[in-house]
Design an enzyme around this catalytic site. Sequence first.
Site, short mmCIF file in Angstrom:
data_model
loop_
_atom_site.label_atom_id
_atom_site.label_comp_id
_atom_site.label_asym_id
_atom_site.label_seq_id
_atom_site.Cartn_x
_atom_site.Cartn_y
_atom_site.Cartn_z
CB THR A 200 -62.72 55.65 19.48
OG1 THR A 200 -61.71 55.24 18.58
CG2 THR A 200 -62.12 56.51 20.59
CB THR A 251 -64.64 59.26 18.37
OG1 THR A 251 -64.45 58.10 17.54
CG2 THR A 251 -66.05 59.77 18.16
N1 ASP Z 1 -59.62 58.91 16.81
C1 ASP Z 1 -59.13 57.56 16.76
C2 ASP Z 1 -57.76 57.55 16.12
O1 ASP Z 1 -57.55 58.30 15.20
C3 ASP Z 1 -60.02 56.63 16.03
C4 ASP Z 1 -61.50 56.81 16.25
O2 ASP Z 1 -61.90 57.60 17.08
O3 ASP Z 1 -62.31 56.13 15.61
O4 ASP Z 1 -56.95 56.76 16.50
#
Ligand code: ASP
Length: 333
Positions: A200, A251
């Site tokens: 992300t 993230t």
């Molecule tokens: N936070 C993001 C989600 O849950 C994924 C990530 O940041 O890796 O969609």
Amino acid sequence: MLRYAIAFLAFLLPATAAAHDHDHDGEPASWSIAIHGGAGTLERSAMTPEREAAYTASLQAALDAVAEILRAGGTAEDAVIAAITLMEDDPLFNAGRGAVLTFDGGISHDASLMLGDSRAAGAVAGISDVRHPILLAREVMRDGRHVFLSGEGAEEFADDTELERMDSEWFVTEPRARALERFRQSVVSHADDDEHRFGTVGAVVRDMHGNLAAGTSTGGMTGKRWDRIGDSPVIGAGTYADNRSCAVSATGSGEYFIRAVVAKSICDLMLLSGMGPMEAGDNLMAEVEELGGSGGVIVVSPSGETAFSFNTSGMYRGRADSTGVNEVGIFGD
Ligand code: ASP
């Protein structure tokens, strides 16, 4: 708590010890940026030198492009957009091209943008054919009637903009297809697969005019189903900006970040209890961990101080400011 502080110090040392001192002794930075490219389980031993070099170069390129904008007096909004659009186009990251795939092998992007001066915000979820999801989030914000659009409706809204559209195959990369295959097998075997959500992207900025902005863009988690939406497009959870307190992009395992309202809570701690960005970030990451979640945040304060806090073994990250700080990092050890 100590773990987070150590991770932070490890980021700064040894190459950036001087920059760290400068941060604390000198005048506030007139502009400042921090970016991330996702957090997760990332062991040094599992990373090839080529892969590490590729990530480092991508992060550095994004940082340099944005630093140039801010040095020339550009706005926090433009800087966040520049950083995120670059990383959305980069197949290394889980955003735009290179996003993780849904359970059915499809694309479903989430993104959000917020400005600290007006607290204007725009967010989109579950879109699959807009080249730069962060630009659609900005269109929603600029339009102003709504904050959060999703799915087909959001794409219908995009029809009235000039934004570039792509076939969903354009976003799909070989490594993400393989990750989906592994995910499908892990569902059957109940194995834990942390790789499913790496990459992300996010940016937080303080510009020369004293304004803050934050943005986040993601494909979510590999194998997501049922139109699942994570924290990234949720204002207050994955993204928040308020000139009075801070700008945050998160993230990690989104469900926990939503439950702990991470981004807004960090800003509240800074505004109401006078914590700095590091302490406030650590506090919320401790909460996320207590709930069972993992990931990280990037934070910038109104004076341009930046912080990274994460409870994973790695977070792709970088930062630069007007005092000469310019660094990228991957591991937390
Ligand atoms: N936070 C993001 C989600 O849950 C994924 C990530 O940041 O890796 O969609």
